[in-house]
Design a protein around this motif. Structure first.
Motif, PDB file in Angstrom:
ATOM      1  N   ARG A 346      -2.563  -7.086  -4.345  1.00  0.00           N
ATOM      2  CA  ARG A 346      -1.153  -7.377  -4.597  1.00  0.00           C
ATOM      3  C   ARG A 346      -0.983  -8.893  -4.643  1.00  0.00           C
ATOM      4  NH1 ARG A 346       2.342  -4.890   0.028  1.00  0.00           N
ATOM      5  NH2 ARG A 346       4.015  -5.823  -1.221  1.00  0.00           N
ATOM      6  N   GLN A 354       7.811  -9.626  -1.386  1.00  0.00           N
ATOM      7  CA  GLN A 354       7.833  -8.634  -2.453  1.00  0.00           C
ATOM      8  C   GLN A 354       6.840  -9.036  -3.532  1.00  0.00           C
ATOM      9  OE1 GLN A 354       9.781  -5.770  -2.183  1.00  0.00           O
ATOM     10  NE2 GLN A 354      10.096  -6.639  -0.139  1.00  0.00           N
ATOM     11  N   ARG A 367      -6.537  -4.914  -0.112  1.00  0.00           N
ATOM     12  CA  ARG A 367      -6.781  -3.693   0.657  1.00  0.00           C
ATOM     13  C   ARG A 367      -8.120  -3.111   0.209  1.00  0.00           C
ATOM     14  NH1 ARG A 367      -2.341   1.018   1.237  1.00  0.00           N
ATOM     15  NH2 ARG A 367      -2.667   1.252  -1.018  1.00  0.00           N
ATOM     16  N   ALA A 388       0.858  -3.535   7.757  1.00  0.00           N
ATOM     17  CA  ALA A 388       0.900  -2.088   7.552  1.00  0.00           C
ATOM     18  C   ALA A 388       1.420  -1.765   6.159  1.00  0.00           C
ATOM     19  CB  ALA A 388       1.788  -1.436   8.613  1.00  0.00           C
ATOM     20  N   ALA A 389       0.835  -0.737   5.555  1.00  0.00           N
ATOM     21  CA  ALA A 389       1.197  -0.350   4.192  1.00  0.00           C
ATOM     22  C   ALA A 389       2.324   0.677   4.210  1.00  0.00           C
ATOM     23  CB  ALA A 389      -0.015   0.215   3.468  1.00  0.00           C
ATOM     24  N   ASP A 390       3.208   0.592   3.211  1.00  0.00           N
ATOM     25  CA  ASP A 390       4.317   1.536   3.107  1.00  0.00           C
ATOM     26  C   ASP A 390       3.872   2.899   2.596  1.00  0.00           C
ATOM     27  OD1 ASP A 390       6.084  -0.427   3.946  1.00  0.00           O
ATOM     28  OD2 ASP A 390       6.529  -1.101   1.902  1.00  0.00           O
ATOM     29  N   ASP A 391       2.702   2.940   1.930  1.00  0.00           N
ATOM     30  CA  ASP A 391       2.256   4.192   1.309  1.00  0.00           C
ATOM     31  C   ASP A 391       1.396   5.044   2.228  1.00  0.00           C
ATOM     32  OD1 ASP A 391      -0.087   2.756   1.411  1.00  0.00           O
ATOM     33  OD2 ASP A 391      -0.381   2.652  -0.764  1.00  0.00           O
ATOM     34  N   GLY A 392       1.270   4.628   3.476  1.00  0.00           N
ATOM     35  CA  GLY A 392       0.479   5.409   4.413  1.00  0.00           C
ATOM     36  C   GLY A 392      -1.004   5.131   4.356  1.00  0.00           C
ATOM     37  N   TRP A 396      -2.827  -3.950   4.457  1.00  0.00           N
ATOM     38  CA  TRP A 396      -3.109  -5.038   3.520  1.00  0.00           C
ATOM     39  C   TRP A 396      -3.507  -6.284   4.313  1.00  0.00           C
ATOM     40  CZ3 TRP A 396      -3.217  -4.331  -1.683  1.00  0.00           C
ATOM     41  CH2 TRP A 396      -2.620  -3.168  -2.181  1.00  0.00           C
TER      42      TRP A 396
END
Length: 525
Positions: A346, A354, A367, A388-392, A396
């Motif tokens: 990212r 963002q 990641r 921590a990642a938002d997608d579970g 990162w």
């Protein structure tokens, strides 16, 4: 390239070679060559000796030496026990050495005979070290220690997620932090980071990069994975490098400063290295004149640039040989290449956190299963590093590097959020140097930056303001730093100013300081 063996634990690669090619060449070091079978027996003996000393899962040892196959043996022996090897930078000064060894919590310290006197000076400060074993020289203790040991296999309860390596990376406090790398981290890296370079039993890898760097140790691990013979030299030295080439080295991984020195040495030196089938480089940007000169002199050599960091187990992007020779995109020669398999990227706005628009610049977040599990004993620093990642999915990792990605997926490193300086492949964190210079009685304030250098990529420069009615010769400050830091960390040059530039909130504007030294093409790294 031969099929890579299945591996769950880091030692699976070497165990496979010992079983399927026991008489093949494993390592050559000084006057001796080990077979895979002999080297694997040493790993098992080393593990047995550590076990007899009481080393168990979760413990740590430390190894302070120049390049030596015993370092790789120790790392793999630790893997069999579920313990970890902290490989210490042998260039550190005395007060840095005791800090790192103590921070690692090492119970046993292995020290090369050349470096033993430096340990003698700080022995009383090594509070957790129960035993010191001298390696090599007339006073070698390692061979007798191993000879008395009973070889052991992997112990019950050992897990692929056990930490096997602790490698020290500079930190925001100016003190190095121990990066914890697991067996799984290193297995994934070994299987993913070779790019399209061909390795095999008929080849010889020159292992020259310091093993206290992730680049040195992780590159050496390609040998057991591919069955490739490793030619190990103590350090990057012109005579040792030439000897390795004369001995038949086909593959090498070096920092750009070495290539710059070869070019300066003349056509004969470049011709000697033109025998290489594959040349990999990294740890610092390669100045374009140096890179173009190397490609011109080595037309039949496959080139590969790598980018990564200790916290990611080594390599996360590769600029392959085809990209080096792509006439339609010469601008990509200054890129870091594209992410390797299994790596996600990212590009994040450092203010909003963002993702930026495609092609925009931001902090590079990575990641991968290679990512460190954290810093040893530094939960707050670990929390800053891993998001921590938002997608579970997995967290990162914030690299601290500012970059962008072009429409072909090539990553360009433009600047650093962190004030890391990379000089000749060595990482220097400016607060560490600033902390030392600030101790000089004449210094009011100081900022340390990296400035471009055709040979080293960057060199360390200090910009200082003196206290009222104080002044000293800049060389005195350089000498002051060299007495307290490894020489490569000390400033090469010192500029004196009346006051350092600051923003309205009082923060020193290092970017303004750099402007006078870096080219106007946007590169400041």
């Amino acid at each position: 390239m031969p099929d890579l063996p299945d591996a769950t634990y880091l030692t699976d690669f070497h165990a496979y070679r010992a079983e399927h090619d026991p008489d093949g060449r494993c390592w050559t070091y000084l006057e001796r060559t080990w077979t895979w079978g002999e080297a694997w027996h040493d790993v098992r003996r080393f593990a047995g000796a550590l076990q007899a000393e009481g080393i168990v899962r979760g413990d740590r040892i430390a190894f302070l030496d120049k390049n030596n196959p015993a370092i790789l043996t120790a790392t793999q022996a630790c893997c069999l026990l579920g313990s970890a090897n902290a490989i210490v930078n042998w260039r550190l000064a005395g007060d840095e050495l005791d800090y790192v060894i103590n921070d690692a919590g090492a119970r046993i310290l292995f020290v090369g005979h050349e470096l033993a006197p430096s340990i003698d000076l700080i022995r009383d400060r090594l509070v957790g070290v129960e035993r010191i074993v001298v390696v090599g020289g007339d006073d070698d203790e390692l061979e007798a220690w191993l000879a008395a040991a009973t070889p052991v296999e992997r112990q019950p309860g050992v897990d692929p997620d056990d930490v096997c390596l602790v490698m020290y990376s500079s930190g925001t406090t100016g003190r190095p932090k121990g990066v914890m790398l697991t067996q799984h981290n290193m297995v994934v890296h070994t299987l993913s980071a070779m790019g399209d370079i061909e390795y095999g039993p008929d080849d010889t890898m020159l292992v020259a990069m310091p093993m206290f760097h992730v680049g040195g140790s992780s590159y050496a691990l390609f040998g057991p994975a591919t069955g490739t013979h490793g030619y190990i030299i103590r350090e990057v030295d012109p005579q040792l490098l030439a000897g390795a080439m004369m001995a038949g080295a086909t593959h090498a991984f070096l920092v750009p400063a070495v290539v710059a020195a070869l070019l300066q040495a003349g056509p004969q030196a470049m011709a000697l290295f033109s025998r290489l089938k594959a040349f990999s480089y990294g740890a610092a940007p390669m100045p374009l004149p140096v890179l173009r000169g190397a490609i011109e002199h080595w037309p039949d050599t496959a080139f590969m640039q790598v980018y990564g960091m200790t916290e990611m187990g080594g390599v996360v992007t590769i600029l392959d040989d085809a990209a080096h020779r792509d006439a339609e995109h010469p601008e990509r020669l200054v890129s870091a290449g594209r992410p390797i398999p299994g790596v996600e990227l990212r590009v994040v706005d450092v203010t909003t956190l963002q993702d930026v628009e495609p092609g925009g610049s931001g902090e590079l977040w990575w990641r991968t299963e290679q990512n460190t599990v954290g810093y040893l004993g530094r939960p707050e620093a670990t929390a800053e590093l891993l998001v921590a990642a938002d997608d579970g999915g997995g967290p990162w990792l914030r690299s601290g590097d500012i970059g962008r990605v072009d429409d072909g997926g090539f990553v360009f490193i433009e600047d650093r959020v962190k004030d890391m300086i990379i000089t000749g492949g060595e990482n220097v964190y400016s607060p560490e140097v600033e902390r030392v210079l600030a101790e000089h009685p004449a210094v009011l304030e100081t900022a340390v930056i990296g400035v471009p250098d055709d040979r080293w990529g960057e060199t360390v420069k200090a910009v200082v303001a003196f206290r009222p009615e104080h002044t000293v010769d800049p060389q005195e400050l350089i000498d002051f730093a060299r007495e307290r830091l490894a020489h490569y960390k000390a400033p090469r040059t010192v500029d004196v100013v009346e006051a350092l530039p600051r923003n309205p909130s009082g923060k020193i504007l290092k970017r303004d300081l750099r402007k006078g030294y870096w080219p106007s093409d946007g590169r400041q790294v």
